[in-house]
Motif scaffolding. Structure first.
Motif, PDB file in Angstrom:
ATOM      1  N   GLU A 155       0.289  14.455  -3.373  1.00  0.00           N
ATOM      2  CA  GLU A 155      -0.737  15.345  -3.925  1.00  0.00           C
ATOM      3  C   GLU A 155      -1.044  16.487  -2.956  1.00  0.00           C
ATOM      4  O   GLU A 155      -1.180  17.635  -3.350  1.00  0.00           O
ATOM      5  CB  GLU A 155      -2.007  14.557  -4.223  1.00  0.00           C
ATOM      6  N   LEU A 156      -1.133  16.157  -1.670  1.00  0.00           N
ATOM      7  CA  LEU A 156      -1.469  17.173  -0.671  1.00  0.00           C
ATOM      8  C   LEU A 156      -0.300  18.086  -0.326  1.00  0.00           C
ATOM      9  O   LEU A 156      -0.494  19.240   0.040  1.00  0.00           O
ATOM     10  CB  LEU A 156      -1.986  16.506   0.610  1.00  0.00           C
ATOM     11  N   ASP A 180       0.811  -1.220   0.000  1.00  0.00           N
ATOM     12  CA  ASP A 180       0.000   0.000   0.000  1.00  0.00           C
ATOM     13  C   ASP A 180       0.844   1.270   0.000  1.00  0.00           C
ATOM     14  O   ASP A 180       0.312   2.368  -0.132  1.00  0.00           O
ATOM     15  CB  ASP A 180      -0.897   0.037   1.247  1.00  0.00           C
ATOM     16  N   ALA A 181       2.146   1.130   0.159  1.00  0.00           N
ATOM     17  CA  ALA A 181       3.018   2.286   0.341  1.00  0.00           C
ATOM     18  C   ALA A 181       2.977   3.242  -0.853  1.00  0.00           C
ATOM     19  O   ALA A 181       2.989   4.461  -0.670  1.00  0.00           O
ATOM     20  CB  ALA A 181       4.452   1.831   0.608  1.00  0.00           C
ATOM     21  N   GLU A 182       2.901   2.718  -2.044  1.00  0.00           N
ATOM     22  CA  GLU A 182       2.888   3.578  -3.233  1.00  0.00           C
ATOM     23  C   GLU A 182       1.634   4.456  -3.273  1.00  0.00           C
ATOM     24  O   GLU A 182       1.699   5.640  -3.590  1.00  0.00           O
ATOM     25  CB  GLU A 182       2.969   2.717  -4.492  1.00  0.00           C
ATOM     26  N   VAL A 183       0.493   3.872  -2.936  1.00  0.00           N
ATOM     27  CA  VAL A 183      -0.760   4.631  -2.898  1.00  0.00           C
ATOM     28  C   VAL A 183      -0.688   5.698  -1.807  1.00  0.00           C
ATOM     29  O   VAL A 183      -1.069   6.851  -2.020  1.00  0.00           O
ATOM     30  CB  VAL A 183      -1.965   3.687  -2.654  1.00  0.00           C
ATOM     31  N   ARG A 228       1.918  21.879  -2.645  1.00  0.00           N
ATOM     32  CA  ARG A 228       1.875  23.342  -2.662  1.00  0.00           C
ATOM     33  C   ARG A 228       2.630  23.921  -1.462  1.00  0.00           C
ATOM     34  O   ARG A 228       2.805  23.258  -0.441  1.00  0.00           O
ATOM     35  CB  ARG A 228       0.435  23.847  -2.669  1.00  0.00           C
ATOM     36  N   GLU A 229       3.080  25.141  -1.627  1.00  0.00           N
ATOM     37  CA  GLU A 229       3.794  25.810  -0.538  1.00  0.00           C
ATOM     38  C   GLU A 229       2.867  26.068   0.634  1.00  0.00           C
ATOM     39  O   GLU A 229       1.675  26.305   0.467  1.00  0.00           O
ATOM     40  CB  GLU A 229       4.390  27.131  -1.025  1.00  0.00           C
ATOM     41  N   LYS A 230       3.451  26.020   1.809  1.00  0.00           N
ATOM     42  CA  LYS A 230       2.757  26.303   3.064  1.00  0.00           C
ATOM     43  C   LYS A 230       1.513  25.429   3.275  1.00  0.00           C
ATOM     44  O   LYS A 230       0.523  25.867   3.841  1.00  0.00           O
ATOM     45  CB  LYS A 230       2.414  27.786   3.173  1.00  0.00           C
ATOM     46  N   ALA A 231       1.596  24.192   2.814  1.00  0.00           N
ATOM     47  CA  ALA A 231       0.494  23.252   2.999  1.00  0.00           C
ATOM     48  C   ALA A 231       0.329  22.938   4.484  1.00  0.00           C
ATOM     49  O   ALA A 231       1.300  22.826   5.222  1.00  0.00           O
ATOM     50  CB  ALA A 231       0.751  21.964   2.219  1.00  0.00           C
ATOM     51  N   ALA A 232      -0.905  22.817   4.909  1.00  0.00           N
ATOM     52  CA  ALA A 232      -1.249  22.452   6.283  1.00  0.00           C
ATOM     53  C   ALA A 232      -2.016  21.140   6.205  1.00  0.00           C
ATOM     54  O   ALA A 232      -3.131  21.098   5.703  1.00  0.00           O
ATOM     55  CB  ALA A 232      -2.089  23.545   6.924  1.00  0.00           C
TER      56      ALA A 232
END
Length: 114
Positions: free
Chosen positions: A35-36, A25-28, A39-43
């Motif tokens: 994906e999350l 499952d590691a690849e998923v 972007r910069e400054k992702a929370a």
């Protein structure tokens, strides 16, 4: 086998993982996190309350995503209850790397300044 759900508001993204996170499952898992964290400054809050097993490959993915997010000025926080996963994070000293919470609400609340 893992189950992955996404929830998100305007500022904080939540990834809910349950079941067993095994090498297959590691690849998923990595793709979902990538994906999350793109972007910069992702929370991001990673809710692992329903997770009853995590493999070493997935722990490596968590570490690499943490490094990536730091470069992008983002932050990844974990929601983990007492049990196998939290004990493993303690044994590997990852509890010193990741902010850990016992509830999703508490973790999200710490992003209030965003």
């Amino acid at each position: 086998m893992i189950e992955i759900q996404k929830q998100g508001g305007v500022n904080v993204q939540i990834l809910i993982i349950s079941g067993k996170l095994e090498p297959d499952d590691a690849e998923v898992f990595q793709a979902e996190l990538m994906e999350l964290t793109s972007r910069e400054k992702a929370a991001i809050v990673l809710d692992m309350v329903g997770l009853n097993y995590i493999c070493s490959t997935a722990l490596g993915i968590l570490i690499s995503q943490h490094r990536r997010m730091r470069r992008l000025e983002g932050e990844l926080k974990l929601v983990v209850e007492e049990g196998y996963v939290r004990n493993l994070l303690r044994m590997t000293m990852l509890d010193r790397v990741f902010p850990m919470f016992t509830s999703r609400e508490d973790a999200v609340r710490t992003f209030a300044a965003i």
